[in-house]
Scaffold this active site. Structure first.
Site, PDB file in Angstrom:
ATOM      1  N   ARG A  91      -3.954  -9.466 -20.205  1.00  0.00           N
ATOM      2  CA  ARG A  91      -4.994  -9.262 -21.227  1.00  0.00           C
ATOM      3  C   ARG A  91      -4.536  -8.313 -22.332  1.00  0.00           C
ATOM      4  NH1 ARG A  91      -7.910  -4.467 -20.648  1.00  0.00           N
ATOM      5  NH2 ARG A  91      -9.719  -5.199 -21.793  1.00  0.00           N
ATOM      6  N   PRO A 122       0.829  -1.214   0.000  1.00  0.00           N
ATOM      7  CA  PRO A 122       0.000   0.000   0.000  1.00  0.00           C
ATOM      8  C   PRO A 122       0.865   1.266   0.000  1.00  0.00           C
ATOM      9  CG  PRO A 122      -0.141  -1.147   2.115  1.00  0.00           C
ATOM     10  CD  PRO A 122       0.622  -2.037   1.195  1.00  0.00           C
TER      11      PRO A 122
END
Ligand code: ADE
Length: 303
Positions: A217, A148
């Site tokens: 993708r 994070p």
């Protein structure tokens, strides 16, 4: 676990990018919960593995742990809560992966049903890669460390990283990995600490699934339709507008008339207007970074 190139599954075969004509990507993931990464074998990523475009190795960090307890973490210097992952475990793990010494079993992956064509695969599509260059020496593998505290992951990163040959993910848990591991890894890798959003997960594994799917993708030949990438949300800095399919009228709701006009310029303009209005409503800060022409400004009520 290695899910990989049929007949070419050895890792050494992919460490030299010159050996293949087609774009191939090797992903290695190091985690103390390798089973978390099982989804990498499914759907689009599984199909990419079946097609020989992608090879995935998932490695249990504990294999590099020494001592009776096989500890991978220890208390933080300076005090405070939680545990920090040990450099003596991570260092050799990253050395071995960079050198191509895969620890684990070779596995062929993806369910048989994945061999059938997907509805969004189109014959004869352009196999052109994204031109976004990942900075630095391309000979070194890219090490992605989800945290994070990292730089926000974006679609531009996904486009750049879809050109890579070898990406290694280091999944931290607890309070993170001893910072010296990251600093030392820069000798063997191009290192990026990345965050998938302003919230805290228990570890990096879910972030790896997110990043891997976004990157894979975009590899030419995976989704099969480059145009669909170019119309993705974020690709032009805007969110994508609504989509419709048959029937024309459903539960009293009609598909917008313009989509039946057969006028491509009009349809494109309408789609752009919808994207602009949705972005203004949901993510107004993105509008500030978008190049707007007079028609765009008018639809947004900015003039
Ligand atoms: N690990 C824990 N939280 C994370 C986040 N938001 N992004 C990436 N890795 C993480």
């Amino acid at each position: 676990m290695v899910y990989g190139f049929r007949g070419l599954g050895r890792f050494s075969a992919v460490s030299s990018s010159q050996e293949f004509d087609a774009h191939r990507l090797r992903l290695d993931v190091i985690s103390i919960f390798p089973e978390y990464l099982d989804p990498l074998r499914h759907a689009l990523l599984g199909k990419a593995i079946e097609d020989g475009i992608l090879e995935v190795g998932v490695h249990d960090l504990r294999k590099w742990a020494t001592g009776g307890h096989k500890a991978v973490d220890d208390t933080p210097y300076g005090g405070g809560p939680g545990m920090v992952m040990k450099p003596e475990v991570w260092g050799p793990a990253l050395d071995d992966i960079a050198a191509g010494h895969v620890v684990g079993d070779e596995l062929e992956s993806a369910s048989p049903h994945l061999k059938s064509a997907r509805h969004d695969e189109i014959e004869g599509v352009e196999k052109r890669a994204y031109e976004v260059e990942a900075a630095g020496d391309k000979e070194l593998p890219l090490l992605l460390v989800p945290t994070p505290a990292g730089k926000p992951f974006t679609q531009t990163d996904a486009q750049g990283w879809s050109n890579e040959r070898h990406i290694v993910f280091a999944c931290g848990r607890y309070e993170g990995i001893d910072q010296r591991v990251i600093d030392d890894a820069a000798k063997r890798y191009r290192v990026r600490e990345v965050s998938i959003g302003d919230y805290v997960l228990i570890g990096g594994e879910v972030a790896v699934l997110v990043i891997a799917e976004a990157v894979v993708r975009l590899i030419p030949g995976v989704l099969g339709n480059r145009r669909s990438h170019e119309e993705d949300s974020f690709s032009d800095g805007l969110l994508e507008g609504p989509s419709y399919t048959k029937p024309r009228s459903w539960r009293g709701l009609d598909v917008p008339e313009v989509l039946f006009s057969g006028n491509h310029a009009k349809v494109d303009r309408w789609r752009r207007d919808q994207a602009l209005l949705r972005t203004q409503a949901v993510r107004p800060e993105l509008i500030d970074e978008t190049q707007l022409d007079a028609a765009d400004r008018k639809v947004l009520g900015l003039d």
